[in-house]
Scaffold this motif. Structure first.
Motif, mmCIF file in Angstrom:
data_model
loop_
_atom_site.group_PDB
_atom_site.id
_atom_site.type_symbol
_atom_site.label_atom_id
_atom_site.label_comp_id
_atom_site.label_asym_id
_atom_site.label_seq_id
_atom_site.Cartn_x
_atom_site.Cartn_y
_atom_site.Cartn_z
ATOM 1 N N LEU A 75 0.826 -1.206 0.000
ATOM 2 C CA LEU A 75 0.000 0.000 0.000
ATOM 3 C C LEU A 75 0.861 1.257 0.000
ATOM 4 C CD1 LEU A 75 -2.973 -0.811 2.377
ATOM 5 C CD2 LEU A 75 -3.009 -0.430 -0.103
ATOM 6 N N ALA A 76 1.974 1.207 0.743
ATOM 7 C CA ALA A 76 2.871 2.364 0.770
ATOM 8 C C ALA A 76 3.398 2.638 -0.632
ATOM 9 C CB ALA A 76 4.033 2.108 1.735
ATOM 10 N N ALA A 77 3.740 1.556 -1.363
ATOM 11 C CA ALA A 77 4.230 1.716 -2.734
ATOM 12 C C ALA A 77 3.146 2.320 -3.613
ATOM 13 C CB ALA A 77 4.667 0.361 -3.290
ATOM 14 N N ALA A 78 1.911 1.816 -3.461
ATOM 15 C CA ALA A 78 0.810 2.349 -4.265
ATOM 16 C C ALA A 78 0.601 3.826 -3.957
ATOM 17 C CB ALA A 78 -0.465 1.553 -3.996
ATOM 18 N N ALA A 79 0.667 4.167 -2.662
ATOM 19 C CA ALA A 79 0.450 5.556 -2.266
ATOM 20 C C ALA A 79 1.545 6.456 -2.824
ATOM 21 C CB ALA A 79 0.406 5.657 -0.742
ATOM 22 N N ALA A 80 2.797 5.971 -2.781
ATOM 23 C CA ALA A 80 3.901 6.785 -3.287
ATOM 24 C C ALA A 80 3.744 7.013 -4.788
ATOM 25 C CB ALA A 80 5.233 6.100 -2.980
ATOM 26 N N GLY A 81 3.429 5.945 -5.519
ATOM 27 C CA GLY A 81 3.221 6.093 -6.956
ATOM 28 C C GLY A 81 2.066 7.020 -7.249
#
Lengths: 319, 348
Positions: B113-119
């Motif tokens: 989720l952190a990766a999705a949020a960063a992207g």
């Protein structure tokens, strides 16, 4: 270290780094002013760099001091031919111009590395032996204060780049050819009605951009990297694209932006030697050109408007 | 209508065939044996279980990167910034992976989720600028790519390591790596990410085709004025489309960070996965199922290419040439459509 000494480090190295960007950005001005997006500038620089290095390594013995100049010429021709692919796809076959540009970038990197491995049996060429000479421009370099800063101990192509920006400005804004080229980019149907061959103008513009992009890459390879590998041109074409937009699709603006990016690039490399920049992390200098371009586009630094017909293929008779 | 559908299917097939033929011409002209070259390629992609594992592993980020590009395409946007969004996603996933100690059921989803949020955040900026200032997203996303590259390198050097060149390994609780998948594929780097990628494809299909919001997003991409007249909030839909696209790209980065590598290193240049995503999306006709197929093809090409220098003496870059030509042919589909319609006329 005084201000003047600091400038003496920054200014010449900025001009040094800006030269390839200026050539390429001017190429971008031609293409985009005619209404064809050219994301492929990066690939055109790759091809130019590759061609010039290979030519230089192959013919250095035969042509001696003339080699880098001939290499520039050959890179120009190959760049123009390579950009024909972009022209055919995006003008004749009405391909999405951005997609075609992306394909140009892929193809340039793939093809040049393929050939490097084929010819040299490794992923990187040798260093070239003969580059450009550094010169002092007669008369101008004798001007006190400014002379040593701007006109001394520089590479000839750098000065040609700056002169070329003025020539391109003259061609685009003071000649019938330039008027036609801009008309094709703003309102192709009106231009067509007035008897201008839209397709031909766009082909010419894209090929000029290929030629200048080729020179840009060649200049970069000859005076900065001095060899060719996958990392030789890494984003310089996109930076030239940014310079062109930052310069609002105007040749002199593009040159100014390229010089400014040259300052940022040189600061990120020599910044450690300059007292008041020593504590600034290099990352800020590295991203400065890109952040500034975004700010410029968002309208914080004046409004930048693209040519009206940019990115749209012209279909005769379609309203 | 049905012949139109057939054409839509035939265009990518023809593009791949033309690309492969052009590739064999390149090999012939430069003095290599195309049959040996392509056999090495096929062996290197599917020859034994190890190669198949590697091919599927490479397919994983390609599916997600392709979905990211395609989602933007379908909503009338060109997200060329998938590469940058992928890098920040990778960074965020690893960051979460190394700095927390949590049970796997929380840690792994949190890292993804952190990766999705960063992207998503990285894509929000061009989306916002497009919606608010009408700035073209292509240029902004290209600029954001370079900012992502330099910023993530700086973070790796200063935060995730002590002036080093790579972060620590992520904790086991955030890892996608699987001993089971590795053991059945002769210890390839295959990991569970492929399941997430396939779920991603279903999510994109459902979102775009089966929900009202998806209909709105597509409508705005198709005709902004009509959508506005119909009462849709155009700027908000543009931003949302960009954000979702960026989230897919961020998850693609998580696949590399949590699955393939388990850490993040300082990068001299781009990973290329994000740019290849453009090719994947185009070849897959921006359709979730098509993207799975085209991602698999590109994964096989990329992994198979590694076998070419040793067994057929052909440089791996041949595959890059073939991919570039495939993009050209898909982009110039006007040409292929023209040829196909000629054939069809003659057939009648």
């Amino acid at each position: 270290m005084g201000v003047y000494e600091t400038l003496q480090i920054i200014v010449p190295s900025a001009i040094f780094f800006a030269a390839p960007l200026i050539f390429t950005a001017l190429g971008g001005v031609f293409s985009e002013r005619s209404g064809v997006v050219n994301i492929g500038l990066e690939g055109l620089m790759v091809i130019g760099a590759f061609t010039s290095v290979v030519f230089n390594l192959t013919f250095a013995d035969r042509f001696g001091e003339l080699t880098p100049w001939l290499a520039l010429l050959v890179a120009m021709i190959v760049g123009a031919l390579f950009s024909l692919l972009h022209a055919v796809a995006s003008i004749t076959f009405r391909a999405d111009q951005v997609v075609s540009g992306v394909a140009i970038n892929f193809l340039a990197v793939g093809l040049s590395l393929f050939l490097v491995k084929k010819m040299y049996g490794k992923g990187q060429t040798d260093q070239i032996q003969i580059g450009f000479d550094k010169i002092d421009i007669p008369v101008l370099s004798d001007i006190p204060v400014l002379g040593p800063l701007f006109f001394s101990n520089g590479y000839i192509p750098s000065y040609i780049a700056i002169a070329l920006a003025f020539i391109v400005w003259y061609i685009l804004f003071k000649t019938p050819f330039g008027l036609r080229l801009r008309a094709v980019g703003e309102h192709p149907m009106a231009a067509d009605t007035m008897g201008i061959n839209v397709t031909r103008m766009r082909y010419i513009a894209v090929m000029i951009s290929g030629a200048l992009g080729g020179i840009g890459g060649a200049v970069y390879a000859t005076i900065i990297s001095r060899d060719f590998s996958h990392a030789t041109i890494s984003g310089h074409g996109f930076m030239a694209l940014a310079a062109m937009i930052f310069g609002k699709w105007h040749p002199l603006g593009a040159m100014g932006a390229a010089l400014f990016f040259g300052v940022a690039q040189s600061l990120s490399i020599i910044g450690q030697t300059i007292p008041f920049l020593k504590n600034v992390p290099t990352v800020y200098l590295l991203i400065a050109p890109y952040v500034l371009t975004i700010l410029a586009l968002a309208g914080f630094i004046g409004r930048a408007d693209a040519p009206k017909a940019l990115g749209t293929p012209y279909v005769k008779g379609k309203r | 209508m049905s012949s139109n559908r057939l054409t839509n299917f035939l265009v990518p097939v023809f593009a791949v065939l033309l690309g492969m033929i052009a590739g064999s011409i390149v090999m012939l002209v430069s003095g290599y044996d195309p049959i040996a070259g392509y056999s090495a390629l096929i062996y290197g992609a599917f020859g034994d279980s190890y190669y198949i594992g590697e091919t599927i592993r490479q397919t994983t980020p390609y599916i997600l990167a392709g979905l990211a590009v395609a989602f933007a395409f379908r909503t009338g946007l060109f997200n060329i910034g998938v590469e940058g969004q992928l890098i920040v996603g990778w960074l965020a996933a690893v960051w979460v992976g190394v700095s927390f100690d949590l049970p796997k059921v929380i840690h792994l989803p949190l890292a993804i989720l952190a990766a999705a949020a960063a992207g998503a955040l990285w894509a929000f900026i061009p989306g916002f600028l497009k919606a608010r200032f009408k700035v073209h997203e292509v240029i902004i996303t290209i600029m954001m790519n370079y900012i992502a590259l330099h910023v993530s390198n700086a973070v790796i050097r200063s935060v995730l390591s002590d002036k080093g060149f790579k972060s620590a390994k992520i904790h086991e609780s955030a890892s996608l790596q699987s001993e089971f998948l590795q053991s059945i594929t002769d210890y390839s780097t295959l990991h569970y990410g492929i399941i997430i990628a396939l779920i991603g494809a279903v999510v994109m299909w459902f979102l775009l085709e089966k929900t009202t919001k998806g209909y709105e997003l597509r409508a705005v991409g198709f005709n902004q004025h009509a959508s506005q007249y119909a009462g849709m909030n155009v700027p908000r839909n543009i931003i949302l489309a960009m954000v979702i696209s960026g989230a897919f790209a961020g998850v693609a980065g998580a696949m590399e960070g949590l699955g393939t590598f388990g850490n993040i290193s300082v990068k001299a240049g781009f990973t290329g996965v994000g740019f290849d995503g453009i090719a994947v999306a185009l070849l897959g006709s921006n359709n979730a199922f098509g993207i799975i197929l085209s991602a698999f093809l590109f994964g096989a090409l990329k992994v198979g290419a590694l076998e070419m220098p040793s067994s057929a003496d052909v440089p791996t870059e041949l595959v890059d040439i073939v991919i570039a030509l495939i993009i050209f042919f898909v982009a110039s589909s006007y040409l292929i459509r023209l040829l196909l319609s000629r054939f069809q006329k003659e057939g009648k």
